[in-house]
Write a protein that holds these residues in place. Sequence first.
Motif, mmCIF file in Angstrom:
data_model
loop_
_atom_site.group_PDB
_atom_site.id
_atom_site.type_symbol
_atom_site.label_atom_id
_atom_site.label_comp_id
_atom_site.label_asym_id
_atom_site.label_seq_id
_atom_site.Cartn_x
_atom_site.Cartn_y
_atom_site.Cartn_z
ATOM 1 N N PRO A 83 0.824 -1.212 0.000
ATOM 2 C CA PRO A 83 0.000 0.000 0.000
ATOM 3 C C PRO A 83 0.858 1.263 0.000
ATOM 4 N N LYS A 84 0.766 2.006 -1.086
ATOM 5 C CA LYS A 84 1.529 3.242 -1.265
ATOM 6 C C LYS A 84 0.602 4.307 -1.824
ATOM 7 N N GLU A 85 0.950 5.537 -1.551
ATOM 8 C CA GLU A 85 0.201 6.653 -2.118
ATOM 9 C C GLU A 85 0.291 6.596 -3.639
ATOM 10 N N GLY A 86 -0.834 6.794 -4.305
ATOM 11 C CA GLY A 86 -0.858 6.754 -5.757
ATOM 12 C C GLY A 86 -2.269 6.946 -6.256
ATOM 13 N N PRO A 87 -2.537 6.509 -7.487
ATOM 14 C CA PRO A 87 -3.859 6.705 -8.083
ATOM 15 C C PRO A 87 -4.997 6.024 -7.318
ATOM 16 N N LEU A 88 -4.700 4.911 -6.648
ATOM 17 C CA LEU A 88 -5.758 4.174 -5.962
ATOM 18 C C LEU A 88 -5.866 4.495 -4.479
ATOM 19 N N LEU A 89 -4.781 4.976 -3.865
ATOM 20 C CA LEU A 89 -4.775 5.228 -2.430
ATOM 21 C C LEU A 89 -4.210 6.608 -2.106
ATOM 22 N N SER A 90 -4.883 7.296 -1.206
ATOM 23 C CA SER A 90 -4.317 8.540 -0.689
ATOM 24 C C SER A 90 -3.191 8.177 0.271
ATOM 25 N N LYS A 91 -2.360 9.141 0.630
ATOM 26 C CA LYS A 91 -1.282 8.904 1.585
ATOM 27 C C LYS A 91 -1.870 8.417 2.908
ATOM 28 N N ASP A 92 -2.956 9.035 3.351
ATOM 29 C CA ASP A 92 -3.601 8.667 4.606
ATOM 30 C C ASP A 92 -4.139 7.237 4.551
ATOM 31 N N ALA A 93 -4.785 6.877 3.456
ATOM 32 C CA ALA A 93 -5.335 5.522 3.313
ATOM 33 C C ALA A 93 -4.215 4.480 3.306
ATOM 34 N N ALA A 94 -3.124 4.763 2.588
ATOM 35 C CA ALA A 94 -1.994 3.834 2.534
ATOM 36 C C ALA A 94 -1.409 3.623 3.926
ATOM 37 N N GLU A 95 -1.262 4.699 4.689
ATOM 38 C CA GLU A 95 -0.728 4.587 6.054
ATOM 39 C C GLU A 95 -1.666 3.784 6.947
ATOM 40 N N LYS A 96 -2.970 3.995 6.803
ATOM 41 C CA LYS A 96 -3.942 3.243 7.597
ATOM 42 C C LYS A 96 -3.884 1.753 7.267
ATOM 43 N N ILE A 97 -3.792 1.426 5.992
ATOM 44 C CA ILE A 97 -3.716 0.022 5.585
ATOM 45 C C ILE A 97 -2.444 -0.612 6.131
ATOM 46 N N ARG A 98 -1.312 0.100 6.028
ATOM 47 C CA ARG A 98 -0.043 -0.420 6.557
ATOM 48 C C ARG A 98 -0.156 -0.690 8.059
ATOM 49 N N SER A 99 -0.820 0.205 8.759
ATOM 50 C CA SER A 99 -0.997 0.052 10.202
ATOM 51 C C SER A 99 -1.849 -1.184 10.514
ATOM 52 N N LEU A 100 -2.911 -1.374 9.751
ATOM 53 C CA LEU A 100 -3.780 -2.532 9.958
ATOM 54 C C LEU A 100 -3.067 -3.844 9.635
ATOM 55 N N ILE A 101 -2.233 -3.833 8.602
ATOM 56 C CA ILE A 101 -1.456 -5.029 8.269
ATOM 57 C C ILE A 101 -0.560 -5.380 9.449
ATOM 58 N N ALA A 102 0.165 -4.376 9.953
ATOM 59 C CA ALA A 102 1.093 -4.597 11.062
ATOM 60 C C ALA A 102 0.386 -5.110 12.315
ATOM 61 N N GLU A 103 -0.874 -4.741 12.487
ATOM 62 C CA GLU A 103 -1.657 -5.202 13.641
ATOM 63 C C GLU A 103 -2.221 -6.607 13.436
ATOM 64 N N GLY A 104 -2.069 -7.160 12.245
ATOM 65 C CA GLY A 104 -2.614 -8.483 11.968
ATOM 66 C C GLY A 104 -4.113 -8.469 11.730
ATOM 67 N N ALA A 105 -4.624 -7.345 11.231
ATOM 68 C CA ALA A 105 -6.068 -7.189 11.043
ATOM 69 C C ALA A 105 -6.572 -7.764 9.715
ATOM 70 N N PHE A 106 -5.652 -8.147 8.813
ATOM 71 C CA PHE A 106 -6.071 -8.659 7.512
ATOM 72 C C PHE A 106 -5.782 -10.154 7.400
ATOM 73 N N GLY A 107 -6.642 -10.826 6.669
ATOM 74 C CA GLY A 107 -6.431 -12.228 6.371
ATOM 75 C C GLY A 107 -6.104 -12.420 4.912
ATOM 76 N N ALA A 108 -5.234 -13.390 4.640
ATOM 77 C CA ALA A 108 -4.863 -13.696 3.263
ATOM 78 C C ALA A 108 -5.778 -14.749 2.660
ATOM 79 N N GLY A 109 -6.683 -15.304 3.462
ATOM 80 C CA GLY A 109 -7.645 -16.256 2.936
ATOM 81 C C GLY A 109 -7.446 -17.658 3.455
#
Length: 135
Positions: free
Chosen positions: A60-86
């Motif tokens: 998750p990086k700032e770019g056409p699909l993600l704002s800087k704030d959204a990318a940082e939030k996603i990175r934070s959630l990943i680090a917390e173990g909030a996402f599943g890979a399936g």
Amino acid sequence: MITSIAHATIYVLDQEEALDFYQNKLGFEVGDDMKVEGGFRWLTVHPKSKPQLQLVLAEPKEGPLLSKDAAEKIRSLIAEGAFGAGVFETENCHKTYEELVAKGVEFTQLPTKQLYGVEAMAIDNSGNWFSLVER
């Protein structure tokens, strides 16, 4: 009419480290690995027996699909173990568990009999959890 899912995204903290994990620990093969406009890296992996199902390892990086704030939030959630890979299927959960432990994969749940089969829970090197299931 939709006939299949071709790609699913797994957000990761570092694409190189994730590639090493999915390729060298889980045994997945690289589907695509290319840089596109703006330096965005399109990196996919798939189980050897299912090349038609590509997992996009997306940083998750700032770019056409993600704002800087959204990318940082996603990175934070990943680090917390909030996402599943399936859910990854296997023919023998106990054997696959032993093989993956030997390769350094971290499990949070040993293979356990469930109503739907045998399941173990693990995490990738970004903190995403995934289920390993023998139906």
